[in-house]
Design a protein around this motif. Structure first.
Motif, short mmCIF file in Angstrom:
data_model
loop_
_atom_site.label_atom_id
_atom_site.label_comp_id
_atom_site.label_asym_id
_atom_site.label_seq_id
_atom_site.Cartn_x
_atom_site.Cartn_y
_atom_site.Cartn_z
N GLN A 145 -4.39 -2.39 -6.19
CA GLN A 145 -4.60 -3.78 -6.45
C GLN A 145 -6.04 -3.67 -6.33
O GLN A 145 -6.63 -4.81 -6.75
N ILE A 146 -6.71 -2.99 -5.58
CA ILE A 146 -8.24 -2.98 -5.31
C ILE A 146 -8.77 -1.58 -5.74
O ILE A 146 -8.83 -0.47 -4.92
N CYS A 181 0.79 -1.35 -0.10
CA CYS A 181 -0.11 -0.16 -0.01
C CYS A 181 0.79 1.34 -0.07
O CYS A 181 1.94 1.07 0.67
N ARG A 182 0.38 2.07 -0.49
CA ARG A 182 0.88 3.44 -0.77
C ARG A 182 0.29 4.48 0.54
O ARG A 182 -0.87 4.40 0.63
N GLY A 206 -7.54 3.77 -4.79
CA GLY A 206 -7.40 2.35 -4.56
C GLY A 206 -7.98 2.22 -3.12
O GLY A 206 -8.48 3.38 -2.51
N MET A 207 -8.29 1.25 -2.60
CA MET A 207 -9.02 0.88 -1.43
C MET A 207 -8.08 0.92 -0.09
O MET A 207 -6.79 0.86 -0.18
N ILE A 208 -8.36 1.84 0.66
CA ILE A 208 -7.76 2.07 2.02
C ILE A 208 -7.99 0.88 2.88
O ILE A 208 -9.09 0.51 3.30
N VAL A 222 -3.72 9.45 8.41
CA VAL A 222 -2.81 8.79 7.42
C VAL A 222 -3.41 7.74 7.08
O VAL A 222 -3.90 6.79 7.73
N ALA A 223 -3.49 7.66 5.60
CA ALA A 223 -3.92 6.41 4.97
C ALA A 223 -3.13 5.52 4.17
O ALA A 223 -2.19 6.16 3.59
N PHE A 224 -3.11 4.33 4.13
CA PHE A 224 -2.61 3.36 3.28
C PHE A 224 -3.43 2.65 2.41
O PHE A 224 -4.38 1.81 2.85
#
Length: 266
Positions: free
Chosen positions: A184-185, A164-165, A199-201, A178-180
């Protein structure tokens, strides 16, 4: 057969075997495909010691401090809560799992510790319908999704087997987020009302609020979008009117109301 052809054939065979090994490796098989439908399980973690310590000030210290000291001797530091996010293409439904060990003590009634929201989000129309439990009343909030100005960074982290980014943001003027997320989703959803990334968190932290949500399991399955239905129970309202209602209900609470307003607004 000429030596050159034998060398080329060996190279092809080695490359083919390597590809098969890579495809069958755990990390590749989990992340090689894109998932647009399934169920995500989140675990919400609240640092109770840090959260409750904030409630003590010089005006109430004589009363609260002994209670707090007793609390940290007998209660765990971290409160764990479960929730699920069912998603299909551009529709998501965030649903809290009932708490198996509800806090019945004086400090355990903090709103940040509970999960009060069931949220249906249409990411295509950028709207949501939220069933929100506020004290003894249930509201049905219909409004546009929160506009979050995310700043995507180069930092990465693995969450539930997905790379995750990291992205950062400020919501409600002062709450640092802060989110990651994982592309891929490729569904722009997340826990609670946090959306808007490519993308999905899968991981979310509010560091100064002492709370996080992180994915513990992702089930890749076909979910019929028509089966993802919004909640229907509650007094119909929108974000602005609900905030006015909360403000009026807590107008005589002094500074104590601030923590409740923030928790219900997240």
């Amino acid at each position: 057969m000429p030596a050159q052809k034998i060398k080329i054939m060996k190279t092809i065979i080695i490359a083919a075997i390597s590809s098969l090994l890579l495809i069958n490796s755990p990390s590749f098989s989990q992340n090689a495909h894109f998932t647009t439908s399934g169920v995500i399980e989140y675990e919400k973690t609240v640092n109770m010691f840090a959260l409750l310590k904030k409630q003590i000030n010089k005006d109430n210290e004589a009363f609260y401090q002994p209670i707090y000291d007793q609390y940290i001797k007998n209660q765990p530091q971290f409160k764990k809560l479960k929730s699920t996010l069912t998603f299909s293409d551009n529709k998501t439904l965030f649903t809290p799992v009932p708490d198996e060990n509800p806090s019945g003590n004086f400090f355990g009634n903090n709103v940040m510790v509970s999960q009060t929201n069931t949220i249906y989000t249409d990411l295509q129309t950028k709207t949501f319908i939220e069933q929100k439990n506020v004290f003894e009343e249930v509201f049905l909030v219909k409004d546009s999704t929160r506009k979050i100005r995310w700043k995507i960074t180069g930092e990465t982290r693995e969450v539930a087997g997905f790379i995750c980014r990291r992205a950062n943001a400020i919501v409600l003027d002062s709450v640092y987020v802060v989110a990651f997320y994982s592309d891929q989703i490729p569904v722009s959803g997340g826990p609670e009302s946090f959306t808007g990334l490519p993308g999905m968190i899968l991981g979310l932290a509010l560091p100064h609020e002492n709370v996080t949500w992180f994915t513990t399991k992702i089930t890749n399955l076909i979910v019929d979008g028509k089966a993802i239905l919004p909640p229907k129970k509650g007094k119909l309202t929108n974000n602005q009117d609900l905030f006015k209602t909360l403000l009026n209900a807590t107008k005589e609470w002094g500074t104590y109301k601030d923590a409740y307003l923030k928790a219900f607004s997240l």
